[in-house]
Design an enzyme around this catalytic site. Structure first.
Site, short mmCIF file in Angstrom:
data_model
loop_
_atom_site.label_atom_id
_atom_site.label_comp_id
_atom_site.label_asym_id
_atom_site.label_seq_id
_atom_site.Cartn_x
_atom_site.Cartn_y
_atom_site.Cartn_z
CB CYS A 9 -1.03 0.08 1.21
SG CYS A 9 -0.23 0.09 2.60
NE ARG A 15 -4.58 1.52 1.63
CZ ARG A 15 -4.36 2.15 0.71
NH1 ARG A 15 -5.20 2.36 -0.45
NH2 ARG A 15 -3.37 2.90 0.73
CG ASP A 125 -5.12 5.92 2.51
OD1 ASP A 125 -5.21 5.80 3.56
OD2 ASP A 125 -4.17 6.56 1.83
P1 4NP Z 1 -1.83 3.00 4.19
O1 4NP Z 1 -2.53 4.15 4.82
O2 4NP Z 1 -1.28 3.18 2.74
O3 4NP Z 1 -2.99 2.05 4.20
O4 4NP Z 1 -0.79 2.35 5.08
C1 4NP Z 1 -1.78 5.28 4.73
C2 4NP Z 1 -0.93 5.81 5.94
C3 4NP Z 1 -0.17 7.02 5.79
C4 4NP Z 1 -0.47 7.62 4.95
C5 4NP Z 1 -1.36 7.43 3.65
C6 4NP Z 1 -1.97 6.26 3.56
N1 4NP Z 1 0.27 8.98 5.14
O5 4NP Z 1 0.07 9.85 4.01
O6 4NP Z 1 0.92 9.24 5.86
#
Ligand code: 4NP
Length: 157
Positions: A9, A15, A125
Protein backbone atom coordinates in the site's frame (compact mmCIF):
# COMPACT_ATOMS: atom_id res chain seq x y z
CA UNK A 1 10.32 -23.91 -2.93
CA UNK A 2 8.18 -21.46 -1.02
CA UNK A 3 5.59 -19.26 -2.69
CA UNK A 4 6.23 -15.65 -1.68
CA UNK A 5 3.47 -13.03 -1.47
CA UNK A 6 3.98 -9.29 -0.88
CA UNK A 7 1.11 -6.90 -0.10
CA UNK A 8 1.78 -3.25 -0.94
CA UNK A 9 0.00 0.00 0.00
CA UNK A 10 1.19 3.60 0.40
CA UNK A 11 2.27 3.86 4.04
CA UNK A 12 2.58 0.16 5.00
CA UNK A 13 0.83 0.95 8.29
CA UNK A 14 -2.87 0.30 7.47
CA UNK A 15 -4.02 -1.79 4.51
CA UNK A 16 -1.03 -3.97 3.59
CA UNK A 17 -0.15 -4.96 7.20
CA UNK A 18 -3.80 -6.00 7.69
CA UNK A 19 -3.74 -8.01 4.45
CA UNK A 20 -0.48 -9.63 5.60
CA UNK A 21 -1.94 -10.45 9.04
CA UNK A 22 -5.10 -11.95 7.54
CA UNK A 23 -3.14 -14.08 5.07
CA UNK A 24 -0.75 -15.35 7.75
CA UNK A 25 -3.70 -16.25 9.97
CA UNK A 26 -5.47 -18.11 7.13
CA UNK A 27 -2.28 -19.97 6.20
CA UNK A 28 -1.73 -21.04 9.81
CA UNK A 29 -5.36 -22.09 10.22
CA UNK A 30 -5.07 -24.32 7.14
CA UNK A 31 -1.74 -25.80 8.26
CA UNK A 32 0.05 -24.51 5.16
CA UNK A 33 3.83 -24.08 5.42
CA UNK A 34 4.93 -23.34 1.87
CA UNK A 35 3.68 -19.74 1.57
CA UNK A 36 5.59 -16.75 2.98
CA UNK A 37 3.86 -13.38 3.36
CA UNK A 38 5.23 -9.86 3.85
CA UNK A 39 4.08 -6.28 3.25
CA UNK A 40 5.64 -2.99 2.14
CA UNK A 41 4.72 0.60 1.28
CA UNK A 42 5.49 2.57 -1.87
CA UNK A 43 6.33 5.64 0.27
CA UNK A 44 9.04 6.22 2.86
CA UNK A 45 6.62 8.10 5.19
CA UNK A 46 6.45 5.56 8.04
CA UNK A 47 9.56 3.37 7.73
CA UNK A 48 10.16 1.33 10.92
CA UNK A 49 6.74 2.10 12.41
CA UNK A 50 4.19 -0.33 13.78
CA UNK A 51 0.78 -0.44 12.08
CA UNK A 52 -1.63 2.44 12.82
CA UNK A 53 -3.38 2.03 16.21
CA UNK A 54 -6.80 1.99 14.57
CA UNK A 55 -5.76 -0.89 12.30
CA UNK A 56 -4.17 -2.72 15.26
CA UNK A 57 -7.46 -2.39 17.17
CA UNK A 58 -9.63 -3.58 14.28
CA UNK A 59 -7.28 -6.53 13.77
CA UNK A 60 -7.28 -7.41 17.48
CA UNK A 61 -11.09 -7.28 17.61
CA UNK A 62 -10.98 -9.97 14.95
CA UNK A 63 -8.38 -12.08 16.76
CA UNK A 64 -5.38 -11.01 14.69
CA UNK A 65 -2.17 -9.52 16.09
CA UNK A 66 -0.26 -7.41 13.57
CA UNK A 67 3.50 -7.61 13.99
CA UNK A 68 4.90 -5.91 10.90
CA UNK A 69 7.18 -2.88 10.80
CA UNK A 70 6.83 -0.52 7.87
CA UNK A 71 9.36 -0.75 5.09
CA UNK A 72 9.53 0.72 1.59
CA UNK A 73 8.95 -1.34 -1.54
CA UNK A 74 12.10 -1.70 -3.64
CA UNK A 75 13.06 -3.03 -7.05
CA UNK A 76 14.65 -6.05 -5.35
CA UNK A 77 11.18 -7.17 -4.24
CA UNK A 78 10.48 -8.21 -7.82
CA UNK A 79 13.20 -10.86 -7.44
CA UNK A 80 12.12 -11.99 -3.97
CA UNK A 81 8.35 -12.33 -4.49
CA UNK A 82 6.08 -14.35 -6.78
CA UNK A 83 2.94 -12.29 -6.15
CA UNK A 84 2.97 -8.52 -5.56
CA UNK A 85 -0.52 -7.43 -4.55
CA UNK A 86 -1.27 -3.69 -4.67
CA UNK A 87 -4.07 -2.17 -2.57
CA UNK A 88 -5.07 0.46 -5.13
CA UNK A 89 -4.42 1.62 -8.69
CA UNK A 90 -2.02 4.31 -7.60
CA UNK A 91 0.08 1.80 -5.59
CA UNK A 92 0.06 -0.48 -8.63
CA UNK A 93 1.23 2.32 -10.94
CA UNK A 94 4.06 3.23 -8.53
CA UNK A 95 5.17 -0.41 -8.31
CA UNK A 96 5.09 -0.83 -12.09
CA UNK A 97 7.34 2.23 -12.52
CA UNK A 98 10.11 0.13 -10.92
CA UNK A 99 9.53 -3.01 -13.02
CA UNK A 100 12.21 -3.81 -15.60
CA UNK A 101 10.56 -6.47 -17.74
CA UNK A 102 7.31 -8.33 -18.46
CA UNK A 103 8.14 -11.12 -16.03
CA UNK A 104 8.24 -8.53 -13.22
CA UNK A 105 5.14 -6.70 -14.47
CA UNK A 106 3.16 -9.96 -14.54
CA UNK A 107 3.66 -10.44 -10.79
CA UNK A 108 1.70 -7.28 -9.95
CA UNK A 109 -2.05 -7.55 -9.28
CA UNK A 110 -4.75 -5.51 -7.54
CA UNK A 111 -6.12 -6.90 -4.28
CA UNK A 112 -9.70 -6.25 -5.40
CA UNK A 113 -9.24 -8.43 -8.47
CA UNK A 114 -9.92 -11.11 -5.83
CA UNK A 115 -12.98 -9.41 -4.30
CA UNK A 116 -15.93 -11.45 -5.56
CA UNK A 117 -18.50 -9.11 -3.95
CA UNK A 118 -17.57 -5.86 -5.73
CA UNK A 119 -16.32 -4.47 -9.03
CA UNK A 120 -14.41 -1.66 -7.28
CA UNK A 121 -10.69 -1.61 -8.07
CA UNK A 122 -9.31 0.02 -4.94
CA UNK A 123 -9.08 -0.92 -1.27
CA UNK A 124 -9.83 2.61 0.00
CA UNK A 125 -7.16 4.36 2.04
CA UNK A 126 -8.57 4.57 5.60
CA UNK A 127 -5.80 6.76 7.04
CA UNK A 128 -7.64 10.09 7.03
CA UNK A 129 -11.04 8.65 7.99
CA UNK A 130 -12.66 7.26 11.14
CA UNK A 131 -13.01 3.82 12.73
CA UNK A 132 -15.81 2.75 10.38
CA UNK A 133 -13.35 2.99 7.48
CA UNK A 134 -11.03 0.50 9.15
CA UNK A 135 -13.82 -2.04 9.61
CA UNK A 136 -14.86 -1.53 6.00
CA UNK A 137 -11.28 -2.13 4.85
CA UNK A 138 -11.03 -5.20 7.09
CA UNK A 139 -14.11 -6.76 5.44
CA UNK A 140 -12.74 -6.16 1.94
CA UNK A 141 -9.35 -7.61 2.90
CA UNK A 142 -10.93 -10.59 4.66
CA UNK A 143 -12.82 -11.82 1.59
CA UNK A 144 -10.15 -10.79 -0.94
CA UNK A 145 -7.37 -12.58 0.95
CA UNK A 146 -9.48 -15.73 1.21
CA UNK A 147 -10.03 -15.74 -2.56
CA UNK A 148 -6.41 -14.83 -3.26
CA UNK A 149 -5.19 -17.73 -1.11
CA UNK A 150 -7.50 -20.17 -2.91
CA UNK A 151 -6.38 -18.80 -6.23
CA UNK A 152 -2.68 -19.19 -5.36
CA UNK A 153 -3.23 -22.74 -4.10
CA UNK A 154 -5.07 -23.63 -7.30
CA UNK A 155 -2.44 -21.80 -9.34
CA UNK A 156 -5.12 -19.71 -11.03
CA UNK A 157 -3.63 -16.21 -10.66
P1 4NP B 1 -1.83 2.76 4.09
O1 4NP B 1 -2.47 4.10 4.68
O2 4NP B 1 -1.28 3.11 2.73
O3 4NP B 1 -2.99 1.82 4.01
O4 4NP B 1 -0.77 2.33 5.07
C1 4NP B 1 -1.78 5.31 4.73
C2 4NP B 1 -0.93 5.58 5.79
C3 4NP B 1 -0.28 6.79 5.85
C4 4NP B 1 -0.47 7.73 4.87
C5 4NP B 1 -1.32 7.47 3.80
C6 4NP B 1 -1.97 6.26 3.73
N1 4NP B 1 0.19 9.00 4.95
O5 4NP B 1 -0.05 9.85 4.07
O6 4NP B 1 0.99 9.22 5.86
Amino acid sequence: MKIKVLFVCLGNICRSPMAEGLMISKIKARGIDHIDVESAGTSNYHIGEMPDNRMLETAAQNGIILESRARQFSMLDFEKFDYIIAMDKSNKADILKLARNDEERKKVRLMRDFDDKSDENDVPDPYFGGHKGFEYVFDILERSSENLLNSILENRT
